[in-house]
Design an enzyme around this catalytic site. Structure first.
Site, PDB file in Angstrom:
ATOM      1  N   HIS A 143      38.456  40.406  38.831  1.00 56.12           N
ATOM      2  CA  HIS A 143      37.021  39.808  39.306  1.00 56.12           C
ATOM      3  C   HIS A 143      36.129  39.396  38.299  1.00 56.12           C
ATOM      4  CE1 HIS A 143      36.353  39.937  43.620  1.00 56.12           C
ATOM      5  NE2 HIS A 143      37.112  40.731  43.732  1.00 56.12           N
ATOM      6  N   GLU A 197      32.117  51.486  44.603  1.00 52.40           N
ATOM      7  CA  GLU A 197      32.131  50.605  45.709  1.00 52.40           C
ATOM      8  C   GLU A 197      33.282  50.667  46.571  1.00 52.40           C
ATOM      9  OE1 GLU A 197      31.808  45.722  46.348  1.00 52.40           O
ATOM     10  OE2 GLU A 197      32.407  46.367  44.283  1.00 52.40           O
ATOM     11  N   HIS A 198      34.453  50.210  45.993  1.00 53.98           N
ATOM     12  CA  HIS A 198      35.633  50.388  46.784  1.00 53.98           C
ATOM     13  C   HIS A 198      36.409  51.611  46.482  1.00 53.98           C
ATOM     14  CE1 HIS A 198      35.402  46.128  46.007  1.00 53.98           C
ATOM     15  NE2 HIS A 198      35.232  46.039  47.444  1.00 53.98           N
ATOM     16  N   ASP A 208      38.657  43.073  51.437  1.00 59.30           N
ATOM     17  CA  ASP A 208      37.994  41.781  50.627  1.00 59.30           C
ATOM     18  C   ASP A 208      38.366  40.550  51.353  1.00 59.30           C
ATOM     19  OD1 ASP A 208      37.063  42.842  48.421  1.00 59.30           O
ATOM     20  OD2 ASP A 208      38.767  42.541  47.044  1.00 59.30           O
TER      21      ASP A 208
END
Length: 624
Positions: free
Chosen positions: A436, A501-502, A535
């Site tokens: 990312h 977060e994930h 996502d």
């Protein structure tokens, strides 16, 4: 204390306090000379038999010449442009002490480290003895391990106790306070220290603060200048016309458009199910008293869709389409240009999602314009959407002026795995999120040393063939971590502390983690699913809390676009009187006479009870 101990403070036992002023004058003259970088004539402050005694790394020097040749000169060769700050000086008779720091440029070789050009801090403590107006002894402590750490050298090889402070290791005596038990946690790979991450955050904060002020002062002109500077994009209008939107959508293939619509349908379906679970309520809590709440959409929302490095098509579904399901009447969407022009897929997703305005502008300038407003953009009530560190910081600074969904900064991922899966799967899931950006934390949390080591090897292998390795490798080097625990309970405790977060869970007890984990953005349970599903297509929202925000909030969902407002009404004189009596007395209990009178006037009018002004209503049995 019991038992024998060495005699204390022998050197300063016979201190002559009358010498304090003389000592102070000598030391301050010497320090001024050092700050002026004097070397040749500095000897005027030192006796011929001067002794300089340093900690390990500094060495010892006998006489002023050895002090100059074997300390001052090589130190000045290694560090230039020095600023000395004595944070404290103490004087007592013949003795003086100081502690502080030097801030200097690493401009020459130091302890085997070539000049780096970095500006560093050099912490020190000095103790001096002054006799007959000259310094005879100087004891020195210089924090060379800290200096070397700033130059990228860890003299403790990962075993310094700072690793406990940063949470990278657990002290042997530490325990999980929630479960009151000892923990054994080992880091096989560590990311950038917290202190360096904090420095990065401080720089980002300063840039954002200046940029938002510029947007507030200059409006559209500032937005245009920033777009030219960062995106090299200056169209006649950042807002797309309907004709431009239709032209971009027409440039997509049927397959691309169908895929976008399929993903958006999944997001809409789940958002609608969530919306259907949120009910307006109205209840009569006692005779004549009606209480209720209504779920009202936020009236205008600004949706930020990242797209400068990768066109984040899915982010449009997560923000724009979800806001549409919530019933938001004005939705403005912003996305940066991609390769110098609007990205057709992102624009299509925004339009199909229900955006009323689409602007091709990114970064701080986009969220600033939507929140503050410009000559051409009416300000919104709320900002939503993920973004890089600068976008996330801009949202943080704008919070209060407008609402925000949450702090959704650079992507974070954690893989919780045991020996039911292999290194290739774990490595693929870690790098899939590390690509990312350059600051995307990716963490493997496991109780299997073999899996940890296999994963590290697989990451090295995959980085040689991954097309986005230029990004992923930097992120993995600086922010990747591999944490080895002894037990599943320890894995759970560490995971909740990190609050990633994930969180991809691939163990023999995935549902156990679902039942017990409390701090995270979203869970991905089992080897069959993965973070990319969330996502892009599966339907849950991918705008999720980062930087430990999962401790106090979940991710973006349809409920974030709704405000739950309560209301009340009283329909009978009896209820107005009864509630008013209690309210009157409770207000007086807190000293609020004006509040009490709001209740009393109703007790008088609807209950016929003459309550003296400024007093609490008398108690009466309801049966009366």
């Amino acid at each position: 204390m019991s038992g024998a101990r060495p005699e204390q403070a022998v050197l300063s036992r016979d201190t002559d306090m009358s010498k304090t002023a003389e000592t102070r004058a000598v030391i301050e003259g010497m320090v001024d000379g050092l700050n002026d970088h004097r070397i040749a004539d500095i000897g005027e402050f030192f006796s011929q038999g001067f002794s300089w005694m340093g900690n390990t790394g500094c060495g010892t020097k006998d006489g002023i010449k050895e002090f100059q040749e074997n300390w001052q000169k090589p130190f000045q060769a290694a560090f230039s442009d020095k600023v000395c700050v004595d944070e404290a000086r103490l004087y007592m008779g013949e003795w003086a002490a100081a502690f502080g720091r030097q801030e200097a440029l690493h401009s020459g070789k130091f302890m085997g480290v070539e000049a780096s050009g970095k500006r560093i801090k050099i912490r020190y403590m000095d103790f001096w003895k002054v006799e007959n107006g000259k310094i005879t002894d100087n004891w020195v402590m210089v924090d060379f391990p800290h200096v070397l750490a700033q130059l990228g050298v860890d003299v403790f090889n990962g075993h310094g106790w700072e690793t406990y402070d940063r949470g990278e290791k657990t002290p042997p005596s530490s325990y999980d306070r929630n479960r009151k038990r000892l923990m054994a946690v080992e880091y096989l790979k560590r990311g950038k220290p917290d202190v360096e991450r904090a420095e990065d955050d401080a720089k980002t904060k300063a840039v954002v603060e200046v940029t938002l002020k510029d947007i507030e002062l200059r409006g559209d002109a500032a937005v245009r200048d920033l777009s030219a500077k960062f995106d090299n994009y200056t169209p006649a209008s950042f807002k797309l016309s309907q004709t431009e939107i239709e032209g971009l959508i027409a440039s997509l293939s049927d397959r691309e458009l169908a895929d976008i619509k399929f993903a958006q349908e999944q997001v809409r379906n789940f958002a609608q199910a969530q919306r259907d679970s949120m009910l307006d309520i109205e209840v009569e809590t006692m005779p004549g008293v009606i209480l209720g709440h209504k779920n009202i959409p936020v009236q205008s929302v600004g949706c930020y869709v990242p797209g400068g490095k990768f066109p984040m098509v899915a982010s449009a579904h997560m923000s724009v389409a979800t806001a549409t399901v919530a019933g938001v009447p004005r939705i403005i969407a912003c996305t940066p240009p991609f390769n110098g022009k609007p990205n057709a897929a992102v624009i299509a997703a925004m339009h199909l999602g229900g955006a009323h305005e689409i602007h091709v502008v990114g970064g701080i300038q986009a969220v600033g314009a939507m929140a503050i407003g410009t000559e051409t953009i009416e300000p919104v009530h709320m900002l939503v959407g993920p973004g890089n560190a600068f976008v996330a910081e801009a949202k943080r600074q704008l919070f209060g002026r407008v609402g925000i969904d949450l702090f959704a900064g650079p992507t974070e991922t954690m893989v919780i795995a045991d020996d039911t899966v292999d290194g290739e799967l774990c490595a693929t899931d870690l790098l899939g999120q590390a690509e990312h950006g350059y600051n995307s934390p990716a963490i493997l949390l496991t109780n299997s040393r073999k899996l940890a080591e296999d994963t590290l090897r697989e990451i090295d292998r995959l980085l040689k063939i991954l097309p986005t390795a230029d990004t992923a490798s930097v992120s993995w080097a600086d922010y990747g971590e591999v944490i080895l625990c002894d037990t599943y309970d320890e894995m759970l405790a560490v995971a909740d502390d990190i609050a990633s977060e994930h969180v991809q869970v691939m163990t023999d007890r995935d549902d156990w983690f679902l039942e017990h984990m409390t701090c995270y953005g979203a869970l991905f349970l089992g080897a069959r699913t993965n973070v990319s599903n969330g996502d892009k297509v599966i339907g849950t929202n991918h705008t999720l809390p980062t930087k430990k925000a999962g401790r106090y909030t979940g991710g973006l969902w349809v409920g974030k676009f709704l405000k739950t407002h309560s209301y009340q009404k009283i329909t009978t004189d009896e209820a107005a009187t009864l509630v008013g009596e209690y309210g009157s007395r409770l207000c007086m209990l807190e000293g609020f006479v004006g509040h009490a009178e709001q209740c009393n006037v109703r007790v008088r009018r609807y209950g016929g009870i003459n309550v003296p002004y400024g007093t609490g209503a008398p108690y009466r049995d309801v049966k009366d």
